[in-house]
Structures are given as structure tokens and as C-alpha cells.
Design a protein around this motif. Structure first.
Motif, short mmCIF file in Angstrom:
data_model
loop_
_atom_site.label_atom_id
_atom_site.label_comp_id
_atom_site.label_asym_id
_atom_site.label_seq_id
_atom_site.Cartn_x
_atom_site.Cartn_y
_atom_site.Cartn_z
N LEU A 1 0.82 -1.20 0.00
CA LEU A 1 0.00 0.00 0.00
C LEU A 1 0.86 1.25 0.00
O LEU A 1 1.67 1.46 0.91
CB LEU A 1 -0.91 -0.01 1.24
N VAL A 2 0.69 2.08 -1.03
CA VAL A 2 1.25 3.43 -1.05
C VAL A 2 0.11 4.37 -0.70
O VAL A 2 -0.95 4.32 -1.33
CB VAL A 2 1.83 3.76 -2.44
N GLU A 3 0.32 5.23 0.30
CA GLU A 3 -0.82 6.00 0.80
C GLU A 3 -0.37 7.32 1.40
O GLU A 3 0.58 7.38 2.17
CB GLU A 3 -1.56 5.16 1.85
N GLN A 4 -1.10 8.39 1.04
CA GLN A 4 -0.80 9.72 1.57
C GLN A 4 -1.24 9.86 3.03
O GLN A 4 -0.64 10.63 3.79
CB GLN A 4 -1.52 10.78 0.74
N ASN A 5 -2.27 9.13 3.43
CA ASN A 5 -2.74 9.17 4.81
C ASN A 5 -1.91 8.19 5.64
O ASN A 5 -2.28 7.04 5.86
CB ASN A 5 -4.23 8.83 4.88
N ALA A 6 -0.74 8.67 6.09
CA ALA A 6 0.21 7.79 6.77
C ALA A 6 -0.37 7.22 8.06
O ALA A 6 -0.09 6.07 8.41
CB ALA A 6 1.50 8.56 7.06
N PHE A 7 -1.18 8.00 8.75
CA PHE A 7 -1.73 7.54 10.03
C PHE A 7 -2.60 6.31 9.83
O PHE A 7 -2.41 5.28 10.48
CB PHE A 7 -2.52 8.66 10.69
N LEU A 8 -3.55 6.38 8.90
CA LEU A 8 -4.42 5.23 8.66
C LEU A 8 -3.65 4.05 8.07
O LEU A 8 -3.91 2.90 8.42
CB LEU A 8 -5.57 5.63 7.73
N ALA A 9 -2.71 4.35 7.18
CA ALA A 9 -1.94 3.27 6.56
C ALA A 9 -1.15 2.49 7.61
O ALA A 9 -1.13 1.25 7.60
CB ALA A 9 -1.00 3.85 5.51
N LEU A 10 -0.49 3.20 8.51
CA LEU A 10 0.31 2.52 9.53
C LEU A 10 -0.57 1.81 10.55
O LEU A 10 -0.15 0.81 11.14
CB LEU A 10 1.23 3.52 10.23
N GLN A 11 -1.79 2.29 10.76
CA GLN A 11 -2.70 1.62 11.68
C GLN A 11 -3.05 0.21 11.21
O GLN A 11 -3.22 -0.70 12.04
CB GLN A 11 -3.98 2.44 11.85
N ILE A 12 -3.19 0.03 9.90
CA ILE A 12 -3.60 -1.30 9.41
C ILE A 12 -2.42 -2.14 8.93
O ILE A 12 -2.59 -3.32 8.63
CB ILE A 12 -4.64 -1.18 8.27
N ALA A 13 -1.22 -1.54 8.85
CA ALA A 13 -0.08 -2.24 8.26
C ALA A 13 0.61 -3.16 9.27
O ALA A 13 0.80 -2.79 10.43
CB ALA A 13 0.94 -1.23 7.73
N ASP A 14 1.01 -4.33 8.79
CA ASP A 14 1.87 -5.20 9.59
C ASP A 14 3.28 -4.63 9.67
O ASP A 14 3.96 -4.76 10.68
CB ASP A 14 1.92 -6.60 8.96
N TYR A 15 3.70 -4.02 8.57
CA TYR A 15 5.06 -3.49 8.49
C TYR A 15 5.03 -2.27 7.56
O TYR A 15 4.15 -2.16 6.70
CB TYR A 15 6.01 -4.55 7.92
N GLY A 16 5.98 -1.37 7.77
CA GLY A 16 6.01 -0.18 6.94
C GLY A 16 7.42 0.28 6.62
O GLY A 16 8.39 -0.05 7.34
N TYR A 17 7.52 1.03 5.54
CA TYR A 17 8.79 1.61 5.10
C TYR A 17 8.56 3.09 4.83
O TYR A 17 7.52 3.48 4.26
CB TYR A 17 9.29 0.95 3.81
N VAL A 18 9.54 3.90 5.19
CA VAL A 18 9.52 5.33 4.87
C VAL A 18 10.56 5.56 3.78
O VAL A 18 11.72 5.16 3.92
CB VAL A 18 9.86 6.19 6.10
N ILE A 19 10.13 6.19 2.68
CA ILE A 19 11.03 6.46 1.57
C ILE A 19 11.24 7.97 1.45
O ILE A 19 10.28 8.74 1.52
CB ILE A 19 10.50 5.85 0.25
#
Length: 235
Positions: A191-209
Motif C-alpha cells: 500500500l502506497v498511501e498519503q494518509n500515513a496515520f491510517l496506513a500505519l494503523q492497518i499495516a503489519d510493516y512499513g517503510y519510509v522512503i
């Protein structure tokens, strides 16, 4: 072993070095999110994975098989499907015709019919508009159709590029609930997403580029608590 692995990926737009050694992993049944500022390389990463853009260096491996340099339609056939930024539906065709295009590589008519029923259960508003011209749908309905069309391709990995862009808050939450439902059905989501808060809430793992390189990584919960992420992306 990760279902999808990107290792040291480099992509150029002419002389512009857009991706500078991006590495990330997506496990089976995971939601992994890629967040960053506009122009950081998020969409470029998805396009390189899906074969829309060529990479000059690095590896893309799917279920142990190298993908780099394969044509985009071969990558779709292997089970990696991108839902592009801006929806990119076929606006002059009906909703039903858009769904059928999603299954263009498949030949099993029963499977296609069953798949259509599954996506219509996931998006009941789309069911009500099957005969409607797709370009006359609301923005939220067009996003639902774009995701539904992607699911018609029988993916194991769904690449979602900015699914909440331009949507009202109530529709954004519906889209994110749907993404969680897609993962529960056994499909991994990058998932690429501008709403970082919601994206990280549902993500198992995340990357910041940042400027074409991964600067931070961790579980969704860890990145939500990270002071750098809070300052830069969470307000």
C-alpha cells in the motif's frame, strides 16, 4: 521467505535517479505500507514491481522467481496486480465491462462469474451500478471499481497506489476497511498511501522512503510511535 522481495532497486527517469537502492519485503497475507512525501519514489517503486517501469539495477523476486524485466502482462498473469493512482478506470465503458476487463487473462468462465460475485459482495454499491457508465460514478465509487477490477485478475499480491486520494473521510475509512478485508481473504497488499496515520494503523510493516531511498522501517505500530515519523508525516 517473503512472498515478494525487492532488493537494491535502482530506477532512472532519463538522468534523474528516482530510486536509489530500494529494498523491501512483503510476506504472505500481509499489509505492508510505503509512506513518504510527494516525489519520494513511492509510485515509482510500485511501477517497477508491476513492470510498467524498467529497473537499471537490483532484484525483484516473487515466490522465489525473478520478475525484473518481465513484461507487465506476464507479471499480472503471475498474480501481481496494480491498482494505479487516479483510478484509471475505463470511463466510457459500463461498470460491468470494467470488471470483465479485469479478468482478461483468465479463461475459466465459472471462476470469472464467481470472482465477480465476490467483488460485488465486497462492494455492494458497485452491484447497484453494473449497467452505469463508469465515468458517471462518484469518486469513491470509481475507487471501489478500480480495486474491484484489480481483484478480478485473481491476484496474490495487490499493489494499491493512493487509494484514498480525493475521497471524503467517511469513504476513506470504508476503503481502509476493505483493504483489511482483502488481506483476510488471503491476498497480500503493498500500500502506497498519503494518509500515513491510517496506513500505519492497518499495516503489519512499513517503510519510509525519502528522495528515492528507504530511510526508516519497522512494524506499523513502531512507526506510528517514531518521533521522526510523527513530525514529518503524522502532524
Amino acid at each position: 521467505m517473503a512472498l515478494l522481495e525487492v532488493k537494491d532497486l535502482h530506477v532512472y527517469y532519463g538522468k534523474i535517479h528516482a530510486l536509489k537502492g530500494v529494498s523491501l519485503e512483503l510476506g504472505k497475507d500481509q499489509i505492508v505500507t510505503l509512506i513518504g512525501a510527494n516525489g519520494a519514489g513511492k509510485s515509482t517503486t510500485l511501477k517497477a514491481i508491476s513492470g510498467i517501469l524498467g529497473a537499471s539495477e537490483g532484484q525483484i523476486t516473487y515466490d522465489g522467481e525473478p520478475l525484473r524485466d518481465l513484461a507487465a502482462h506476464h507479471i499480472v498473469g503471475k498474480g501481481i496486480v496494480q491498482v494505479p493512482e487516479g483510478r484509471r478506470i475505463f470511463s466510457r465503458l459500463t461498470v460491468a465491462e470494467n470488471l470483465k476487463i479485469g479478468a482478461f487473462l483468465l479463461s475459466d468462465k465459472k471462476w470469472i462469474a464467481d470472482a465477480e460475485e465476490r467483488v460485488l459482495e465486497l462492494f455492494p454499491r458497485i452491484r447497484q451500478r453494473l449497467k452505469q457508465i463508469a465515468g458517471t460514478l462518484s469518486g469513491g465509487e470509481q475507487q471501489m471499481l478500480a480495486i474491484a477490477r484489480g481483484l478480478m485478475s485473481n491476484p496474490r499480491v495487490l499493489l494499491l497506489d493512493e487509494p484514498s486520494m480525493g475521497l471524503a473521510p467517511i469513504l476513506v475509512q470504508q476503503i481502509f476497511d476493505t483493504i483489511v478485508g482483502i488481506r483476510k481473504s488471503g491476498i497480500a497488499v503493498l500500500l502506497v498511501e498519503q494518509n500515513a496515520f491510517l496506513a500505519l494503523q492497518i499495516a503489519d510493516y512499513g517503510y519510509v522512503i525519502e528522495t528515492g531511498a528507504i530511510s526508516l522501517k519497522g512494524t506499523g505500530a513502531d512507526l506510528l510511535d517514531n518521533p521522526q515519523v510523527k513530525e514529518a508525516y503524522l502532524g
